[in-house]
Design an enzyme around this catalytic site. Structure first.
Site, short mmCIF file in Angstrom:
data_model
loop_
_atom_site.label_atom_id
_atom_site.label_comp_id
_atom_site.label_asym_id
_atom_site.label_seq_id
_atom_site.Cartn_x
_atom_site.Cartn_y
_atom_site.Cartn_z
N ASP A 173 0.82 -1.22 0.00
CA ASP A 173 0.00 0.00 0.00
C ASP A 173 0.85 1.27 0.00
O ASP A 173 2.04 1.24 0.32
CB ASP A 173 -0.86 0.06 1.28
CG ASP A 173 -2.02 -0.93 1.23
OD1 ASP A 173 -2.03 -1.79 0.32
OD2 ASP A 173 -2.90 -0.85 2.11
N HIS A 184 3.84 -2.20 3.00
CA HIS A 184 3.86 -0.86 2.41
C HIS A 184 5.14 -0.67 1.62
O HIS A 184 6.23 -0.85 2.18
CB HIS A 184 3.74 0.20 3.50
CG HIS A 184 2.43 0.14 4.25
ND1 HIS A 184 2.22 -0.74 5.29
CD2 HIS A 184 1.27 0.82 4.08
CE1 HIS A 184 0.98 -0.59 5.74
NE2 HIS A 184 0.37 0.35 5.01
NI NI Z 1 -2.46 3.00 3.64
#
Ligand code: NI
Length: 498
Positions: free
Chosen positions: A306, A451
């Site tokens: 992400d 991430h």
């Molecule tokens: Ni996020």
């Protein structure tokens, strides 16, 4: 001859004459009159008369009855139809009987006699149809409303189904309009009461005319009158409504126009939905073609990244994945894709799946429908512009979503993707901690949250991917995982937990 009338008889005649002179005006004007004002409480006095009304076909019967313990005053409309007159009469008789039953035992010594007053307002709604709106007041101040909507020509009471298409859409509009009208009147009716009201339309008291459909809601000792403008109900009126109530040619035209506009809106929406479905199917096919074949018998995991793309970290993540021929899913932030289009392109070119993480990492659960649409739609635009792929997987930032978010996804044909394993890379920012966390929590069918903006995450990947492969895990994209799990709705989908 006069000698044959006994003194008591004289008294009655005098009382009746007195009532004619003064009582009628009180009766019609609706003032309260107590038995104490009457000449003789001991005597039953009954008066009946018929007066013309403003409608030539309707006359108004009035009745007044005074006994020692109570008084009754009733207005009763009379039509050309005996069937209808009997129906109205039966209802009135019932009301009188139950009133008399209630007060029959009360002592005559009571200061004030009980009273029942039934008055009626008549409204003509078509040449031979009327609303008879009865208001019933008892001495204890309680009022109730009863409406008869009558088609005199066909000698029948009109039903809701004659007026409105009683389907879910109609009920929804009626409830919305009722709530709006109550707010406007400054009346507060509890949700409970509204729930009850709208769960059983057979118990409604209502009337209809060319201006409004009116609901009468009995609330404590009063009746709330809730007029819903007829324009707000155009979509819900029956096709034959112009045979039921007098509506103008203009109104008829407006009704038709409204229905046509609604049909057109539905047609366009359907067309748009089909178009989106087709486009999504194409995207899906394109992305799945890029992914390697997988064996659904073994263990598998969907790695997701992400908040990128990041010019610094994302290329390192891509390299590590390439070493294992692993495909993952990248939930990009629209503004990031806009800022780093080349990196976004690299992700797409390597055959990874691309999802949508909003324009600027917004908390969708705090936005109104339009705000949600903007966050998702504009982000999809930016991502599509950078990568050529329009994402249909939505990962709500913070995992925060509500029914409004789900509704938007459903309307758009999108799918909400959450996660079952949080690597906590955003918290630890430590490669070993990331590996440990995933090793502890991983199971087949998991969706792992990472991430591609933290260097520590890129640091962790080579060792993590080696370990997962050694454990027999195949790396799949989110769409492959959903396919294997047979999940193809709006979601949200989380993946398997240990
Ligand atoms: Ni996020």
């Amino acid at each position: 001859m006069l000698r044959r009338i006994k003194p008591l008889g004289w008294l009655v005649i005098l009382a009746i004459m007195g009532l004619f002179l003064t009582g009628i005006s009180h009766l019609v004007s609706g003032q309260t009159q107590t038995a104490a004002n009457l000449p003789n409480r001991e005597t039953d006095i009954q008066l009946k008369d018929k007066l013309p009304s403003k409608y030539p076909d309707i006359s108004m019967g009035i009745e007044m009855k005074v006994s020692g313990t109570y008084q009754i005053r009733v207005q009763q409309p009379s039509t050309k139809s005996t069937t209808i007159n009997d129906m109205l009469g039966d209802w009135i008789d019932n009301q009188k009987d139950s009133f008399i039953d209630k007060f029959a035992d009360i002592s005559e010594d009571d200061e004030e006699a009980a009273s029942l007053k039934i008055s009626v307002t008549t409204e003509q709604i078509a040449s031979d149809s009327y609303n008879f709106i009865f208001t019933q007041e008892e001495s204890d101040q309680s009022t109730e409303t009863k409406v008869f909507t009558i088609d005199v020509k066909h000698e029948r009471e009109l039903e809701l189904e004659d007026i409105l298409k009683m389907d879910d859409a109609t009920m929804k509009t009626l409830r919305e309009q009722t709530e709006a009208s109550l707010v406007e009147q400054g009346s507060s009716v509890s949700d409970d009461m509204l729930d009850r009201l709208f769960s059983d339309s057979s118990a409604w008291t209502w009337s209809i005319n060319r201006e409004a459909f009116t609901l009468y809601i009995d609330d404590d000792s009063t009746t709330l009158k809730v007029p819903l403008p007829i324009e707000s109900l155009y979509l819900h009126l029956t096709e034959d409504i112009d045979e039921i109530i007098d509506i103008s040619a203009e109104q008829k035209q407006e009704i038709n126009d409204t229905i046509e506009a609604e049909k057109e809106r539905i047609r366009k929406e359907e067309e748009q939905r089909k178009e989106q479905e087709k486009r999504k199917a194409e995207e899906r096919a394109k992305q799945q073609k890029n992914a390697p074949t997988h064996n659904s018998d073994g263990k598998y995991v969907a790695l997701t990244f992400d908040d990128g793309p990041s010019a610094e970290v994302t290329p390192r993540v891509l390299d590590a994945l390439a070493q294992h021929d692993a495909k993952a899913t990248f939930f990009m932030i629209g503004n990031q894709a806009k800022a780093h289009p080349k990196t976004a392109q690299q992700v797409a070119a390597a055959g990874h799946e691309i999802g949508n993480h909003t324009v600027d990492h917004a908390d969708l659960s705090k936005l109104n429908p339009q705000g949600i649409r903007n966050e998702i739609g504009q982000s999809a635009d930016s991502i599509e512009q950078a990568t050529g792929i329009r994402p249909y997987f939505i990962r709500p930032p913070y995992g925060a979503f509500n029914d409004t978010v789900t509704n938007d996804a459903a309307t758009q044909g999108d799918t909400l993707i959450l996660w079952s394993v949080d690597s906590l890379d955003w918290q630890s920012k430590n490669a070993n901690a990331v590996i440990r966390e995933i090793q502890e929590e991983i199971t087949s069918g998991a969706i792992v949250l990472m991430h591609d903006i933290h260097p520590s995450t890129a640091d962790a990947l080579p060792q993590l991917l080696d370990w997962l492969e050694a454990q027999g895990y195949q790396f799949v994209t989110v769409s492959q995982l959903l396919e294997m799990e047979g999940q193809n709705g709006v979601g949200p989908y989380y993946g398997n937990v240990k």
